[in-house]
Design an enzyme around this catalytic site. Sequence first.
Site, short mmCIF file in Angstrom:
data_model
loop_
_atom_site.label_atom_id
_atom_site.label_comp_id
_atom_site.label_asym_id
_atom_site.label_seq_id
_atom_site.Cartn_x
_atom_site.Cartn_y
_atom_site.Cartn_z
N GLN A 1 -8.85 -74.91 -106.27
CA GLN A 1 -8.36 -74.97 -104.89
C GLN A 1 -8.14 -76.44 -104.53
OE1 GLN A 1 -11.22 -74.06 -101.66
NE2 GLN A 1 -9.62 -72.78 -100.77
N HIS B 1 -13.82 -70.38 -107.18
CA HIS B 1 -12.98 -71.57 -107.26
C HIS B 1 -13.80 -72.85 -107.20
CE1 HIS B 1 -13.00 -70.90 -102.78
NE2 HIS B 1 -13.06 -72.22 -102.73
N GLU C 1 -19.97 -72.62 -101.53
CA GLU C 1 -19.28 -71.62 -100.74
C GLU C 1 -19.53 -70.24 -101.36
OE1 GLU C 1 -15.06 -72.48 -100.42
OE2 GLU C 1 -14.57 -70.39 -99.96
N HIS D 1 -16.38 -78.93 -103.35
CA HIS D 1 -17.32 -77.81 -103.32
C HIS D 1 -17.06 -76.86 -104.48
CE1 HIS D 1 -13.85 -76.16 -100.96
NE2 HIS D 1 -14.18 -75.01 -101.53
N GLU E 1 -3.72 -76.08 -98.34
CA GLU E 1 -4.33 -75.86 -99.65
C GLU E 1 -3.38 -75.16 -100.61
OE1 GLU E 1 -7.42 -72.64 -98.85
OE2 GLU E 1 -5.81 -71.78 -100.02
C1 V0V Z 1 -21.23 -83.99 -97.12
N1 V0V Z 1 -22.25 -84.19 -97.97
C2 V0V Z 1 -21.96 -83.62 -99.14
C3 V0V Z 1 -20.67 -83.05 -98.96
N2 V0V Z 1 -20.26 -83.30 -97.70
N3 V0V Z 1 -22.63 -83.52 -100.29
C4 V0V Z 1 -22.03 -82.85 -101.30
N4 V0V Z 1 -20.79 -82.31 -101.21
C5 V0V Z 1 -20.09 -82.38 -100.06
N5 V0V Z 1 -18.87 -81.83 -99.97
C6 V0V Z 1 -23.50 -84.94 -97.70
C7 V0V Z 1 -23.17 -86.35 -97.29
O1 V0V Z 1 -23.05 -87.19 -98.41
C8 V0V Z 1 -24.34 -86.71 -96.41
O2 V0V Z 1 -25.42 -87.10 -97.20
C9 V0V Z 1 -24.68 -85.40 -95.73
O3 V0V Z 1 -24.16 -84.36 -96.58
C10 V0V Z 1 -24.03 -85.28 -94.35
O4 V0V Z 1 -22.65 -85.52 -94.54
P1 V0V Z 1 -21.62 -86.02 -93.47
O5 V0V Z 1 -20.65 -86.88 -94.16
O6 V0V Z 1 -22.32 -86.57 -92.24
O7 V0V Z 1 -20.86 -84.71 -93.11
P2 V0V Z 1 -21.18 -83.58 -92.07
O8 V0V Z 1 -22.63 -83.36 -91.92
O9 V0V Z 1 -20.35 -83.83 -90.85
O10 V0V Z 1 -20.50 -82.33 -92.85
C11 V0V Z 1 -21.05 -81.80 -94.01
C12 V0V Z 1 -20.91 -80.30 -93.94
C13 V0V Z 1 -19.39 -80.00 -93.79
C14 V0V Z 1 -21.45 -79.69 -95.24
C15 V0V Z 1 -21.67 -79.73 -92.74
O11 V0V Z 1 -18.72 -80.48 -94.96
C16 V0V Z 1 -19.03 -78.55 -93.61
O12 V0V Z 1 -19.15 -77.97 -92.51
N6 V0V Z 1 -18.52 -77.90 -94.67
C17 V0V Z 1 -18.09 -76.48 -94.61
C18 V0V Z 1 -16.61 -76.32 -94.34
C19 V0V Z 1 -15.73 -76.93 -95.41
O13 V0V Z 1 -16.22 -77.53 -96.37
N7 V0V Z 1 -14.39 -76.82 -95.21
C20 V0V Z 1 -13.40 -77.33 -96.15
C21 V0V Z 1 -13.09 -76.36 -97.23
P3 V0V Z 1 -26.19 -88.50 -96.96
O14 V0V Z 1 -25.13 -89.55 -97.05
O15 V0V Z 1 -26.76 -88.34 -95.57
O16 V0V Z 1 -27.22 -88.53 -98.04
S1 V0V Z 1 -12.42 -74.86 -96.56
C22 V0V Z 1 -12.31 -73.75 -97.89
O17 V0V Z 1 -12.92 -74.07 -98.97
C23 V0V Z 1 -11.55 -72.60 -97.72
C24 V0V Z 1 -10.78 -72.32 -96.48
C25 V0V Z 1 -11.53 -71.57 -98.80
O18 V0V Z 1 -12.15 -71.73 -99.84
O19 V0V Z 1 -10.86 -70.52 -98.61
CO CO Z 2 -13.13 -73.25 -100.86
#
Ligand code: V0V
Ligand code: CO
Length: 146
Positions: free
Chosen positions: A60, A7, A134, A84, A43
């Site tokens: 998604q 997705h 992911e 993502h 979602e």
């Molecule tokens: C943050 N950054 C990204 C980004 N999110 N870059 C590309 N794509 C993204 N989505 C960059 C951001 O610009 C910063 O860069 C740096 O990473 C740190 O970002 P932040 O804003 O301080 O954010 P953090 O560090 O608090 O969180 C980022 C992480 C977080 C990746 C750790 O998004 C995470 O834990 N993601 C995993 C869970 C998730 O995404 N859940 C929602 C979907 P600069 O500015 O420092 O250069 S759940 C899902 O998909 C489900 C349930 C499913 O598929 O079934």
């Molecule tokens: Co997802």
Amino acid sequence: MLTRIDHIGIACFDLDETVEFYRATYGFEVLHTEANEEQGLREAMLRINGASDGGASYVQLLESTRDDSVIGKWLAKNGEGVHHIAFGTEDVDGDAEAVRGKGVRVLYDEPRRGSMGSRITFLHPKDCHGVLTELVTAAPQATPGH
Ligand code: V0V
Ligand code: CO
């Protein structure tokens, strides 16, 4: 082995409105909706196509349910858009370990619960050329055609 795009995750402010845009513009229908308390989101999965390996590809759509959620913080900073991409695999545990062994940060020690009973983990965007990536293994009963 990663075998398909499972997705594309898109963050939106209003899930119902965005679902309606995808329906009215492209004819994509909602296959499934759920709330994920752990991730702080609601979602909708729009199924785009089935695949020969028995998997499928989805859009998604993700709406935040609390301000401090990943999606809530991302929307506040970036507005709506692609959040993502998710690659499908039959073995998320093995593939996550293999990727970790190559020096890419895997965000979870063990895969967590994803949409439709799937098991998911994430790779840090800073280790993936700016793409939050992911890895997902679908629940067996969620596989179309089974
Ligand atoms: C943050 N950054 C990204 C980004 N999110 N870059 C590309 N794509 C993204 N989505 C960059 C951001 O610009 C910063 O860069 C740096 O990473 C740190 O970002 P932040 O804003 O301080 O954010 P953090 O560090 O608090 O969180 C980022 C992480 C977080 C990746 C750790 O998004 C995470 O834990 N993601 C995993 C869970 C998730 O995404 N859940 C929602 C979907 P600069 O500015 O420092 O250069 S759940 C899902 O998909 C489900 C349930 C499913 O598929 O079934
Ligand atoms: Co997802």
